[in-house]
Design a protein around this motif. Structure first.
Motif, PDB file in Angstrom:
ATOM      1  N   THR A  32      -8.096 160.709  97.880  1.00  0.00           N
ATOM      2  CA  THR A  32      -9.388 160.178  97.448  1.00  0.00           C
ATOM      3  C   THR A  32      -9.422 158.663  97.571  1.00  0.00           C
ATOM      4  O   THR A  32     -10.388 158.097  98.104  1.00  0.00           O
ATOM      5  N   VAL A  33      -8.384 158.001  97.129  1.00  0.00           N
ATOM      6  CA  VAL A  33      -8.320 156.536  97.232  1.00  0.00           C
ATOM      7  C   VAL A  33      -8.289 156.103  98.692  1.00  0.00           C
ATOM      8  O   VAL A  33      -8.953 155.143  99.077  1.00  0.00           O
ATOM      9  N   PHE A  34      -7.548 156.819  99.532  1.00  0.00           N
ATOM     10  CA  PHE A  34      -7.473 156.485 100.948  1.00  0.00           C
ATOM     11  C   PHE A  34      -8.846 156.538 101.602  1.00  0.00           C
ATOM     12  O   PHE A  34      -9.261 155.606 102.293  1.00  0.00           O
ATOM     13  N   PHE A  35      -9.570 157.642 101.407  1.00  0.00           N
ATOM     14  CA  PHE A  35     -10.883 157.783 102.038  1.00  0.00           C
ATOM     15  C   PHE A  35     -11.893 156.792 101.464  1.00  0.00           C
ATOM     16  O   PHE A  35     -12.756 156.286 102.178  1.00  0.00           O
ATOM     17  N   PHE A  36     -11.795 156.489 100.185  1.00  0.00           N
ATOM     18  CA  PHE A  36     -12.672 155.490  99.581  1.00  0.00           C
ATOM     19  C   PHE A  36     -12.435 154.114 100.212  1.00  0.00           C
ATOM     20  O   PHE A  36     -13.376 153.408 100.569  1.00  0.00           O
ATOM     21  N   CYS A  37     -11.173 153.737 100.392  1.00  0.00           N
ATOM     22  CA  CYS A  37     -10.854 152.446 101.012  1.00  0.00           C
ATOM     23  C   CYS A  37     -11.295 152.408 102.473  1.00  0.00           C
ATOM     24  O   CYS A  37     -11.817 151.393 102.939  1.00  0.00           O
ATOM     25  N   MET A  38     -11.087 153.489 103.214  1.00  0.00           N
ATOM     26  CA  MET A  38     -11.524 153.523 104.609  1.00  0.00           C
ATOM     27  C   MET A  38     -13.040 153.382 104.702  1.00  0.00           C
ATOM     28  O   MET A  38     -13.557 152.709 105.592  1.00  0.00           O
ATOM     29  N   ASP A  39     -13.759 153.991 103.782  1.00  0.00           N
ATOM     30  CA  ASP A  39     -15.211 153.865 103.761  1.00  0.00           C
ATOM     31  C   ASP A  39     -15.623 152.421 103.508  1.00  0.00           C
ATOM     32  O   ASP A  39     -16.517 151.899 104.171  1.00  0.00           O
ATOM     33  N   LEU A  40     -14.959 151.747 102.587  1.00  0.00           N
ATOM     34  CA  LEU A  40     -15.282 150.349 102.306  1.00  0.00           C
ATOM     35  C   LEU A  40     -14.984 149.454 103.508  1.00  0.00           C
ATOM     36  O   LEU A  40     -15.796 148.610 103.874  1.00  0.00           O
ATOM     37  N   PHE A  41     -13.824 149.639 104.131  1.00  0.00           N
ATOM     38  CA  PHE A  41     -13.457 148.809 105.282  1.00  0.00           C
ATOM     39  C   PHE A  41     -14.391 149.065 106.457  1.00  0.00           C
ATOM     40  O   PHE A  41     -14.805 148.140 107.146  1.00  0.00           O
ATOM     41  N   TYR A  42     -14.732 150.324 106.723  1.00  0.00           N
ATOM     42  CA  TYR A  42     -15.587 150.648 107.854  1.00  0.00           C
ATOM     43  C   TYR A  42     -17.005 150.132 107.631  1.00  0.00           C
ATOM     44  O   TYR A  42     -17.641 149.644 108.540  1.00  0.00           O
ATOM     45  N   ARG A  43     -17.497 150.239 106.413  1.00  0.00           N
ATOM     46  CA  ARG A  43     -18.836 149.751 106.098  1.00  0.00           C
ATOM     47  C   ARG A  43     -18.897 148.241 106.293  1.00  0.00           C
ATOM     48  O   ARG A  43     -19.865 147.719 106.823  1.00  0.00           O
ATOM     49  N   HIS A  44     -17.859 147.522 105.892  1.00  0.00           N
ATOM     50  CA  HIS A  44     -17.823 146.070 106.048  1.00  0.00           C
ATOM     51  C   HIS A  44     -17.773 145.684 107.529  1.00  0.00           C
ATOM     52  O   HIS A  44     -18.378 144.708 107.939  1.00  0.00           O
ATOM     53  N   GLU A  45     -17.090 146.471 108.343  1.00  0.00           N
ATOM     54  CA  GLU A  45     -16.968 146.173 109.760  1.00  0.00           C
ATOM     55  C   GLU A  45     -18.292 146.368 110.492  1.00  0.00           C
ATOM     56  O   GLU A  45     -18.589 145.656 111.442  1.00  0.00           O
ATOM     57  N   LYS A  46     -19.103 147.325 110.076  1.00  0.00           N
ATOM     58  CA  LYS A  46     -20.363 147.614 110.765  1.00  0.00           C
ATOM     59  C   LYS A  46     -21.446 146.583 110.463  1.00  0.00           C
ATOM     60  O   LYS A  46     -22.351 146.412 111.257  1.00  0.00           O
ATOM     61  N   THR A  47     -21.379 145.920 109.333  1.00  0.00           N
ATOM     62  CA  THR A  47     -22.414 144.952 109.000  1.00  0.00           C
ATOM     63  C   THR A  47     -22.182 143.673 109.780  1.00  0.00           C
ATOM     64  O   THR A  47     -21.060 143.294 110.083  1.00  0.00           O
ATOM     65  N   THR A  48     -23.260 142.988 110.118  1.00  0.00           N
ATOM     66  CA  THR A  48     -23.173 141.758 110.877  1.00  0.00           C
ATOM     67  C   THR A  48     -23.880 140.650 110.122  1.00  0.00           C
ATOM     68  O   THR A  48     -24.637 140.889 109.195  1.00  0.00           O
ATOM     69  N   THR A  49     -23.643 139.445 110.565  1.00  0.00           N
ATOM     70  CA  THR A  49     -24.363 138.323 109.976  1.00  0.00           C
ATOM     71  C   THR A  49     -25.797 138.336 110.501  1.00  0.00           C
ATOM     72  O   THR A  49     -26.067 138.912 111.558  1.00  0.00           O
ATOM     73  N   PRO A  50     -26.747 137.694 109.808  1.00  0.00           N
ATOM     74  CA  PRO A  50     -28.148 137.766 110.224  1.00  0.00           C
ATOM     75  C   PRO A  50     -28.412 137.284 111.655  1.00  0.00           C
ATOM     76  O   PRO A  50     -29.246 137.833 112.352  1.00  0.00           O
ATOM     77  N   GLY A  51     -27.691 136.282 112.150  1.00  0.00           N
ATOM     78  CA  GLY A  51     -27.935 135.769 113.488  1.00  0.00           C
ATOM     79  C   GLY A  51     -27.159 136.467 114.580  1.00  0.00           C
ATOM     80  O   GLY A  51     -27.393 136.251 115.761  1.00  0.00           O
ATOM     81  N   GLU A  52     -26.230 137.326 114.238  1.00  0.00           N
ATOM     82  CA  GLU A  52     -25.377 137.978 115.226  1.00  0.00           C
ATOM     83  C   GLU A  52     -26.094 139.170 115.840  1.00  0.00           C
ATOM     84  O   GLU A  52     -26.749 139.948 115.159  1.00  0.00           O
ATOM     85  N   ARG A  53     -25.955 139.307 117.162  1.00  0.00           N
ATOM     86  CA  ARG A  53     -26.577 140.418 117.862  1.00  0.00           C
ATOM     87  C   ARG A  53     -25.509 141.426 118.261  1.00  0.00           C
ATOM     88  O   ARG A  53     -24.449 141.050 118.765  1.00  0.00           O
TER      89      ARG A  53
END
Length: 56
Positions: free
Chosen positions: A17-38
């Motif tokens: 459970t902790v492993f999948f929760f951490c992977m979800d957090l890391f993957y979600r952070h990787e998909k988001t971009t800064t406002p000016g980034e394309r």
């Protein structure tokens, strides 16, 4: 099954459970971009972005 086995099973479930929760957090952070980034659209765009990076 004795209580020792149930403890092992509960521990493994907690670790998974902790492993999948951490992977979800890391993957979600990787998909988001800064406002000016394309985000690159296709393989050509991705190759061009990759070619523009050089080692120091």
């Amino acid at each position: 099954m004795s209580w020792g086995y149930w403890g092992i099973v509960a521990g493994l479930l907690a670790l998974l459970t902790v492993f999948f929760f951490c992977m979800d957090l890391f993957y979600r952070h990787e998909k988001t971009t800064t406002p000016g980034e394309r985000i690159p659209d296709g393989p050509e765009e991705t190759a061009r972005v990759a070619d523009s990076k050089h080692a120091a």
